[in-house]
Design a protein around this motif. Structure first.
Motif, PDB file in Angstrom:
ATOM      1  N   ILE A 253       0.831  -1.209   0.000  1.00 57.88           N
ATOM      2  CA  ILE A 253       0.000   0.000   0.000  1.00 57.88           C
ATOM      3  C   ILE A 253       0.864   1.258   0.000  1.00 57.88           C
ATOM      4  O   ILE A 253       0.573   2.236  -0.701  1.00 57.88           O
ATOM      5  CB  ILE A 253      -0.940   0.009   1.223  1.00 57.88           C
ATOM      6  CG1 ILE A 253      -2.014  -1.081   1.071  1.00 57.88           C
ATOM      7  CG2 ILE A 253      -1.614   1.380   1.398  1.00 57.88           C
ATOM      8  CD1 ILE A 253      -2.819  -1.327   2.343  1.00 57.88           C
ATOM      9  N   ASN A 254       1.966   1.229   0.755  1.00 57.33           N
ATOM     10  CA  ASN A 254       2.833   2.404   0.873  1.00 57.33           C
ATOM     11  C   ASN A 254       3.856   2.512  -0.257  1.00 57.33           C
ATOM     12  O   ASN A 254       4.719   3.396  -0.237  1.00 57.33           O
ATOM     13  CB  ASN A 254       3.549   2.408   2.221  1.00 57.33           C
ATOM     14  CG  ASN A 254       2.596   2.693   3.366  1.00 57.33           C
ATOM     15  OD1 ASN A 254       1.498   3.212   3.169  1.00 57.33           O
ATOM     16  ND2 ASN A 254       2.997   2.340   4.576  1.00 57.33           N
ATOM     17  N   GLY A 255       3.769   1.591  -1.229  1.00 57.49           N
ATOM     18  CA  GLY A 255       4.628   1.701  -2.406  1.00 57.49           C
ATOM     19  C   GLY A 255       6.083   1.322  -2.177  1.00 57.49           C
ATOM     20  O   GLY A 255       6.969   1.763  -2.921  1.00 57.49           O
ATOM     21  N   GLU A 256       6.341   0.481  -1.172  1.00 56.77           N
ATOM     22  CA  GLU A 256       7.717   0.050  -0.921  1.00 56.77           C
ATOM     23  C   GLU A 256       8.258  -0.763  -2.104  1.00 56.77           C
ATOM     24  O   GLU A 256       7.519  -1.493  -2.764  1.00 56.77           O
ATOM     25  CB  GLU A 256       7.799  -0.803   0.347  1.00 56.77           C
ATOM     26  CG  GLU A 256       7.315  -0.116   1.613  1.00 56.77           C
ATOM     27  CD  GLU A 256       8.228   1.003   2.096  1.00 56.77           C
ATOM     28  OE1 GLU A 256       9.326   1.193   1.520  1.00 56.77           O
ATOM     29  OE2 GLU A 256       7.837   1.706   3.048  1.00 56.77           O
ATOM     30  N   LYS A 257       9.538  -0.662  -2.326  1.00 57.71           N
ATOM     31  CA  LYS A 257      10.193  -1.424  -3.396  1.00 57.71           C
ATOM     32  C   LYS A 257      10.791  -2.731  -2.874  1.00 57.71           C
ATOM     33  O   LYS A 257      11.034  -3.659  -3.650  1.00 57.71           O
ATOM     34  CB  LYS A 257      11.296  -0.584  -4.048  1.00 57.71           C
ATOM     35  CG  LYS A 257      10.802   0.724  -4.674  1.00 57.71           C
ATOM     36  CD  LYS A 257       9.938   0.443  -5.890  1.00 57.71           C
ATOM     37  CE  LYS A 257       9.629   1.705  -6.677  1.00 57.71           C
ATOM     38  NZ  LYS A 257       8.734   2.632  -5.971  1.00 57.71           N
ATOM     39  N   THR A 258      11.074  -2.799  -1.573  1.00 57.82           N
ATOM     40  CA  THR A 258      11.625  -4.009  -0.973  1.00 57.82           C
ATOM     41  C   THR A 258      10.911  -4.301   0.344  1.00 57.82           C
ATOM     42  O   THR A 258      10.370  -3.400   0.991  1.00 57.82           O
ATOM     43  CB  THR A 258      13.135  -3.892  -0.689  1.00 57.82           C
ATOM     44  OG1 THR A 258      13.346  -2.794   0.205  1.00 57.82           O
ATOM     45  CG2 THR A 258      13.930  -3.687  -1.954  1.00 57.82           C
TER      46      THR A 258
ATOM     47  N   LYS B 162     -11.082   1.244   2.451  1.00 59.47           N
ATOM     48  CA  LYS B 162     -11.864   2.007   1.466  1.00 59.47           C
ATOM     49  C   LYS B 162     -10.938   2.834   0.578  1.00 59.47           C
ATOM     50  O   LYS B 162      -9.981   3.452   1.051  1.00 59.47           O
ATOM     51  CB  LYS B 162     -12.867   2.928   2.162  1.00 59.47           C
ATOM     52  CG  LYS B 162     -13.860   3.576   1.195  1.00 59.47           C
ATOM     53  CD  LYS B 162     -14.931   4.350   1.945  1.00 59.47           C
ATOM     54  CE  LYS B 162     -16.080   4.764   1.025  1.00 59.47           C
ATOM     55  NZ  LYS B 162     -15.706   5.671  -0.034  1.00 59.47           N
ATOM     56  N   ILE B 163     -11.223   2.828  -0.701  1.00 64.37           N
ATOM     57  CA  ILE B 163     -10.413   3.581  -1.664  1.00 64.37           C
ATOM     58  C   ILE B 163     -10.720   5.065  -1.549  1.00 64.37           C
ATOM     59  O   ILE B 163     -11.886   5.469  -1.507  1.00 64.37           O
ATOM     60  CB  ILE B 163     -10.691   3.097  -3.099  1.00 64.37           C
ATOM     61  CG1 ILE B 163     -10.326   1.617  -3.247  1.00 64.37           C
ATOM     62  CG2 ILE B 163      -9.925   3.944  -4.120  1.00 64.37           C
ATOM     63  CD1 ILE B 163     -10.838   0.979  -4.523  1.00 64.37           C
TER      64      ILE B 163
ATOM     65  N   GLY C  44      -3.186   8.453  -8.753  1.00 65.34           N
ATOM     66  CA  GLY C  44      -3.508   7.166  -9.355  1.00 65.34           C
ATOM     67  C   GLY C  44      -2.604   6.036  -8.897  1.00 65.34           C
ATOM     68  O   GLY C  44      -3.061   4.917  -8.660  1.00 65.34           O
ATOM     69  N   GLN C  45      -1.295   6.303  -8.784  1.00 68.50           N
ATOM     70  CA  GLN C  45      -0.364   5.247  -8.372  1.00 68.50           C
ATOM     71  C   GLN C  45      -0.664   4.782  -6.939  1.00 68.50           C
ATOM     72  O   GLN C  45      -0.616   3.584  -6.647  1.00 68.50           O
ATOM     73  CB  GLN C  45       1.082   5.732  -8.472  1.00 68.50           C
ATOM     74  CG  GLN C  45       2.122   4.657  -8.173  1.00 68.50           C
ATOM     75  CD  GLN C  45       2.088   3.500  -9.157  1.00 68.50           C
ATOM     76  OE1 GLN C  45       1.999   3.704 -10.364  1.00 68.50           O
ATOM     77  NE2 GLN C  45       2.180   2.268  -8.637  1.00 68.50           N
ATOM     78  N   ALA C  46      -1.008   5.719  -6.069  1.00 71.55           N
ATOM     79  CA  ALA C  46      -1.337   5.368  -4.678  1.00 71.55           C
ATOM     80  C   ALA C  46      -2.605   4.518  -4.611  1.00 71.55           C
ATOM     81  O   ALA C  46      -2.688   3.568  -3.818  1.00 71.55           O
ATOM     82  CB  ALA C  46      -1.508   6.640  -3.843  1.00 71.55           C
ATOM     83  N   ILE C  47      -3.586   4.827  -5.444  1.00 75.14           N
ATOM     84  CA  ILE C  47      -4.824   4.022  -5.490  1.00 75.14           C
ATOM     85  C   ILE C  47      -4.521   2.617  -6.003  1.00 75.14           C
ATOM     86  O   ILE C  47      -5.004   1.627  -5.451  1.00 75.14           O
ATOM     87  CB  ILE C  47      -5.882   4.713  -6.370  1.00 75.14           C
ATOM     88  CG1 ILE C  47      -6.310   6.040  -5.740  1.00 75.14           C
ATOM     89  CG2 ILE C  47      -7.104   3.802  -6.565  1.00 75.14           C
ATOM     90  CD1 ILE C  47      -7.145   6.924  -6.645  1.00 75.14           C
ATOM     91  N   PHE C  48      -3.705   2.530  -7.050  1.00 73.18           N
ATOM     92  CA  PHE C  48      -3.294   1.232  -7.584  1.00 73.18           C
ATOM     93  C   PHE C  48      -2.589   0.397  -6.502  1.00 73.18           C
ATOM     94  O   PHE C  48      -2.871  -0.788  -6.320  1.00 73.18           O
ATOM     95  CB  PHE C  48      -2.382   1.448  -8.789  1.00 73.18           C
ATOM     96  CG  PHE C  48      -1.715   0.202  -9.288  1.00 73.18           C
ATOM     97  CD1 PHE C  48      -2.456  -0.846  -9.824  1.00 73.18           C
ATOM     98  CD2 PHE C  48      -0.332   0.065  -9.230  1.00 73.18           C
ATOM     99  CE1 PHE C  48      -1.839  -2.004 -10.294  1.00 73.18           C
ATOM    100  CE2 PHE C  48       0.293  -1.085  -9.694  1.00 73.18           C
ATOM    101  CZ  PHE C  48      -0.465  -2.120 -10.219  1.00 73.18           C
ATOM    102  N   ASN C  49      -1.682   1.030  -5.757  1.00 76.46           N
ATOM    103  CA  ASN C  49      -0.976   0.323  -4.680  1.00 76.46           C
ATOM    104  C   ASN C  49      -1.947  -0.128  -3.589  1.00 76.46           C
ATOM    105  O   ASN C  49      -1.799  -1.223  -3.028  1.00 76.46           O
ATOM    106  CB  ASN C  49       0.102   1.220  -4.079  1.00 76.46           C
ATOM    107  CG  ASN C  49       1.257   1.478  -5.025  1.00 76.46           C
ATOM    108  OD1 ASN C  49       1.451   0.737  -5.992  1.00 76.46           O
ATOM    109  ND2 ASN C  49       2.020   2.518  -4.763  1.00 76.46           N
TER     110      ASN C  49
ATOM    111  N   GLY D  58      -4.808  10.498 -14.348  1.00 73.15           N
ATOM    112  CA  GLY D  58      -5.153   9.410 -15.245  1.00 73.15           C
ATOM    113  C   GLY D  58      -6.406   8.648 -14.858  1.00 73.15           C
ATOM    114  O   GLY D  58      -7.366   9.230 -14.319  1.00 73.15           O
ATOM    115  N   PHE D  59      -6.397   7.342 -15.137  1.00 74.22           N
ATOM    116  CA  PHE D  59      -7.562   6.491 -14.881  1.00 74.22           C
ATOM    117  C   PHE D  59      -7.150   5.195 -14.178  1.00 74.22           C
ATOM    118  O   PHE D  59      -6.084   4.638 -14.460  1.00 74.22           O
ATOM    119  CB  PHE D  59      -8.249   6.110 -16.209  1.00 74.22           C
ATOM    120  CG  PHE D  59      -8.844   7.267 -16.944  1.00 74.22           C
ATOM    121  CD1 PHE D  59     -10.153   7.671 -16.684  1.00 74.22           C
ATOM    122  CD2 PHE D  59      -8.097   7.970 -17.877  1.00 74.22           C
ATOM    123  CE1 PHE D  59     -10.707   8.747 -17.363  1.00 74.22           C
ATOM    124  CE2 PHE D  59      -8.640   9.054 -18.558  1.00 74.22           C
ATOM    125  CZ  PHE D  59      -9.953   9.445 -18.291  1.00 74.22           C
ATOM    126  N   ILE D  60      -8.005   4.743 -13.278  1.00 75.42           N
ATOM    127  CA  ILE D  60      -7.884   3.403 -12.719  1.00 75.42           C
ATOM    128  C   ILE D  60      -8.771   2.489 -13.559  1.00 75.42           C
ATOM    129  O   ILE D  60      -9.987   2.670 -13.612  1.00 75.42           O
ATOM    130  CB  ILE D  60      -8.315   3.361 -11.235  1.00 75.42           C
ATOM    131  CG1 ILE D  60      -7.380   4.200 -10.370  1.00 75.42           C
ATOM    132  CG2 ILE D  60      -8.361   1.913 -10.736  1.00 75.42           C
ATOM    133  CD1 ILE D  60      -5.955   3.663 -10.246  1.00 75.42           C
TER     134      ILE D  60
END
Length: 314
Positions: free
Chosen positions: A127-132, A212-213, A219-224, A281-283
Motif C-alpha cells: 500500500i505504501n509503495g515500498e520497493k523491498t 476504502k479507496i 492514481g499510483q497510490a490508489i493502484f498500490n 489518469g484512470f484506474i
C-alpha cells in the motif's frame, strides 16, 4: 550442538509453510499451539485453523487455549518440556509463556523490522509503495515486534505484485530464515541486533475504513492500495448511479497515466472496460465484485450490468 525440543505456535496458512519446513527437516516438534476452533461462514460450521489441520494430519500434539494465562494450559505447556518456542502469525504472548523455554521464544515477522511492526505488514508494504520488504526473526519481549533481531532477509516487491503473491513468496523466504535461525541457535552462534525503540512505519490492523479507496489520492497510490489488499480483505468503494448505490470490492486494477478534464470519480464504461477518473489518469478496473455476486472479470460483469454517464465512484 544443542538438542532442540521445539514448541510451535501459529494459526494461518502462512504459519503452515514454516511448520512444514521444520517438520520436513526433521526438527523435534514436541507440540503445536493454535487458535481455538471458531464457527465460520453462513452455516456457522466449526472451522479448524490451517495449523490445526496440519498438526492433525502429521500427528503432532496439539493445544488450543482460549486463555494463555490459564493455569491448566500453562501446566500442560510445561509438560512438553520444550526448550525453544517458535511463533509465526499467532497472538501476543504473556511473559509467563515466552519466558518459559530455556533458549527463549522467537517470532518470524513478515517485514524488515523495525519497519512495519503490527498486524498487516505484507499489506502495508505494498500500500505504501515500498520497493523491498522481507522477513525478520527476533526473540520476543514484552512489547509487539520489538525484540532483539536474530536474522533478516529481504526481497524486492514486484511492480504489479499483490498481497497474495507476496504472501506466498515471503512464506518461502520465511521458512528458509527460520531454518537458518534454528541452526544458529543449535550451534550457539546467534548474534543479536537490538531494535530502536521508536516505530518507523506501522502495519496497522486492517478494517473497513482503511480498506476504502480514496479517489482523491493520486492514481499510483490508489493502484498500490488495491493490490496491497488483494485478494484479502480487498479494497472497496461505492458506485453511485442516480438513486442506486452499490458497495463494490475491487480485486485487480491498472493505473493508466493520462491527461483528462473529468471530475474525479467519474466512471466510464466502453469497449468492455470500466475506468475511473483519478488525478493524473484512470484506474482501469479488471476484477471486481458486486453485492451478492461472485468476483468476476470486468468484461463478464459488463455483459449484464450497465451504468449511466452520470455514474460516480465514491
Amino acid at each position: 550442538m544443542k538438542d532442540l525440543r521445539i514448541l510451535f505456535m501459529g494459526t494461518p496458512d502462512f504459519a503452515v509453510g514454516i511448520l512444514d519446513a521444520m517438520y520436513q527437516n526433521d526438527y523435534n516438534i514436541v507440540g503445536v499451539v493454535t487458535a481455538a476452533d471458531k464457527p465460520a461462514g453462513r452455516g456457522q460450521k466449526i472451522k479448524y485453523s490451517a495449523v490445526k489441520q496440519y498438526a492433525l494430519e502429521h500427528n503432532l500434539p496439539l493445544l488450543q487455549p482460549t486463555n494463555l494465562k490459564d493455569p491448566e494450559f500453562l501446566e500442560e505447556l510445561k509438560s512438553y518440556q520444550a526448550n525453544l518456542q517458535v511463533v509465526v502469525a499467532f497472538r501476543m504472548l504473556p511473559e509467563v509463556v515466552w519466558k518459559m523455554p530455556q533458549y527463549g521464544t522467537f517470532n518470524l515477522h513478515a517485514s524488515l523490522l523495525p519497519d512495519y511492526r503490527g498486524a498487516a505488514p505484507i499489506n502495508w508494504a505494498i500500500i505504501n509503495g515500498e520497493k523491498t520488504t522481507g522477513v525478520t526473526t527476533f526473540f520476543i519481549d514484552e512489547k509487539i515486534d520489538t525484540g532483539a533481531i536474530i536474522l533478516k532477509k529481504q526481497t524486492p516487491i514486484m511492480p504489479n505484485e499483490n498481497a497474495g503473491l507476496l504472501h506466498d513468496r515471503l512464506m518461502v523466504l520465511g521458512a528458509d530464515t527460520v531454518l537458518d535461525t534454528l541452526e544458529l541457535i543449535q550451534q550457539d552462534k546467534v548474534q543479536l541486533t537490538l531494535q530502536p525503540a521508536k516505530d518507523t512505519k506501522t502495519a496497522y490492523k486492517l478494517n473497513k475504513d482503511n480498506c476504502k479507496i480514496d479517489f482523491q489520492q493520486d492514481g499510483q497510490a490508489i493502484f498500490n492500495h488495491i493490490r496491497g489488499l488483494s485478494p484479502y480483505p480487498s479494497a472497496w468503494c461505492e458506485f453511485k448511479d442516480a438513486e442506486k448505490t452499490w458497495n463494490v470490492k475491487i480485486y485487480e486494477a491498472a493505473f493508466c497515466a493520462e491527461q483528462h478534464s473529468l471530475e474525479i470519480g467519474t466512471i466510464i464504461t466502453e469497449k468492455k472496460e470500466l475506468k475511473i477518473a483519478v488525478h493524473q489518469g484512470f484506474i482501469n478496473i479488471l476484477r471486481l465484485q458486486l453485492p451478492g455476486k461472485k468476483p468476476m472479470e470486468t468484461k463478464e460483469l459488463l455483459n449484464g450490468f450497465t451504468l449511466s454517464q452520470q455514474a460516480k465512484a465514491l
